[in-house]
Design an enzyme around this catalytic site. Structure first.
Site, mmCIF file in Angstrom:
data_model
loop_
_atom_site.group_PDB
_atom_site.id
_atom_site.type_symbol
_atom_site.label_atom_id
_atom_site.label_comp_id
_atom_site.label_asym_id
_atom_site.label_seq_id
_atom_site.Cartn_x
_atom_site.Cartn_y
_atom_site.Cartn_z
ATOM 1 N N GLU A 1 -2.524 -9.016 4.045
ATOM 2 C CA GLU A 1 -2.914 -9.416 5.400
ATOM 3 C C GLU A 1 -4.423 -9.447 5.586
ATOM 4 O OE1 GLU A 1 -3.683 -5.153 5.631
ATOM 5 O OE2 GLU A 1 -2.185 -6.367 4.623
ATOM 6 N N HIS B 1 -3.624 -5.396 0.070
ATOM 7 C CA HIS B 1 -3.356 -5.795 1.454
ATOM 8 C C HIS B 1 -3.364 -7.319 1.594
ATOM 9 C CE1 HIS B 1 -3.689 -1.928 3.769
ATOM 10 N NE2 HIS B 1 -4.124 -1.552 2.580
ATOM 11 N N CYS C 1 0.837 -1.203 0.000
ATOM 12 C CA CYS C 1 0.000 0.000 0.000
ATOM 13 C C CYS C 1 0.876 1.259 0.000
ATOM 14 C CB CYS C 1 -0.964 -0.054 1.178
ATOM 15 S SG CYS C 1 -2.386 1.056 1.000
#
Length: 421
Positions: free
Chosen positions: A398, A396, A312
């Site tokens: 995660e 992302h 990001c």
């Protein structure tokens, strides 16, 4: 929708959204009383509203949730991505849903109030989303008054006076100011955020390139032979530009020992930790503004041949460090269902995204190759340097919320690090 020329407050309206162009939306306020100014964006995720509200990348933004039922699982102390909410407020279609989850501790509207965040219900969120898609993300003021008393002229002036996110360094405001070791692994029902065999590195799926991994409900059995505990885990220094906690949890899960440094950490601060690799986190605001102090550090790390992985904002900062440019996107990408194509093998990953800026793919230098692109608009979603051990993605991996197709990126990074340097 109304405009500033007809500012009569409808009966029963206790909330209002005033756009900088004079458009006014009335609804039912909830959460904190007061007003806040920021950029309105929309998020298409069907789960994870608490994670979204606490994501530091949403600093300076008001979130328009396209999913109509917000609040159905309530809130709890585990489903957060930072110590406090960072989104200014949220807009929802229906009144906040009554919690229906055994994990609920506090209803969402009460949580919003306790954390000083403003909510607005009763809005046609799909119409607002279409407006953002056609006209771009607007500056606006969201306000809540239980008595329905609003100084609309003052709110409009406030919306029009706000400078917007372009040129704004927000990472400096949301970063954790102190160095801290990170211990927690990923969350598991009945275990919490423990570290141990349950969080051992998982086998790479799909060969060296990685691939989809199963969901948390179907997590493969741990592989103890690959578990790196204590000194055997490679040391990753994570620079916190506004990181989500699940990033650090996934680095631990992938086998790393993690130390978190603030966004303003110098090259000397980083190297004093003797890192095997450096992680560049997500964060809010304009990457060019944050880059004023972050990019020189990243360039020195590249010159020192320290392996780097960024996501990001960290991806954007890596791009700036190698000479590319970043641009403000028209509407941004925010949601948990964004398809990204991996160019090495054509695999499509469904990803979680939250960004309003992007690296301009046409400005990449010759030593940076494109690794991933968005299937929505073709924008750059991943790059890798050909002369350094450095790579990054715009999305992302995660998740939290979102799919786990891209966890392999953490594994790839950590598996490529030396245990000691």
């Amino acid at each position: 929708m109304a405009d500033a020329k007809s500012p009569t407050v409808p009966k029963g309206a206790t909330g209002i959204l005033v756009l900088a162009d004079g458009t006014i939306l009335f609804g039912r306020g909830f959460g904190a009383v007061g007003n806040a100014v920021g950029e309105v964006c929309f998020n298409t995720a069907m789960t994870g509203y608490q994670e979204v509200m606490t994501d530091p990348s949403y600093a300076g933004q008001i979130i328009n949730f396209t999913f109509p039922h917000i609040g159905n699982v309530g809130t709890n102390a585990d489903d957060v991505e930072a110590d406090a909410p960072h989104a200014l407020g949220c807009i929802v279609r229906e009144d906040v849903t009554r919690p229906s989850s055994f994990r609920n501790v506090q209803p969402f509207d009460e949580w919003m109030k306790a954390n000083g965040r403003i909510g607005l219900a009763g809005i046609d969120t799909r119409a607002l989303t279409r407006r953002i898609r056609l006209s771009g993300a607007p500056n606006a003021v969201i306000a809540h008054d239980p008595e329905g008393k609003f100084d609309i002229d003052a709110l409009l002036t406030k919306a029009q006076s706000w400078p917007g996110l372009e040129g704004m360094d927000l990472a400096i405001e949301v970063t954790n100011k102190e160095m801290r070791p990170w211990k927690d692994g990923i969350w598991r029902l009945g275990f919490g955020y423990g570290v141990g065999e349950a969080d051992s590195p998982l086998p790479l799926a799909g060969g060296a390139e990685g691939g989809s991994v199963t969901s948390s409900d179907d997590t493969p059995s741990p592989n103890p032979s690959r578990l790196r505990e204590g000194k055997q885990r490679p040391h990753v220094v994570a620079i916190d530009y506004g990181a989500k906690n699940n990033i650090f949890r996934n680095l631990v899960r992938a086998g790393a020992k993690v130390t978190v440094l603030p966004a303003t950490a110098s090259f000397e601060d980083v190297m004093a930790q003797k890192p095997a690799g450096v992680f560049l986190s997500n964060g809010p605001g304009d990457p060019a503004a944050t880059g004023a102090y972050a990019v020189p550090v990243i360039r020195k790390l590249l010159d020192a041949e320290i392996p780097i992985f960024g996501i990001c904002l960290g991806h954007q900062l890596l791009g700036l460090a190698v000479g590319a440019k970043t641009v403000k996107m028209f509407q941004g990408h925010r949601g948990a269902n964004h398809p990204v194509k991996r160019l090495s093998d054509g695999v499509v990953e469904i990803t979680s995204m939250n960004h309003g800026f992007a690296v301009d793919i046409d400005t990449l230098p010759n030593n940076a190759k494109v690794t991933h692109v968005s299937l929505f608009d073709g924008s750059l979603c991943g790059l890798e340097l050909t002369d350094r051990a450095a790579f990054s993605v715009q999305y992302h991996p995660e998740a939290s919320p979102g799919p786990q197709d891209s966890f392999y990126l953490f594994q790839r990074f950590v598996e490529g690090l030396e245990v000691s340097r």
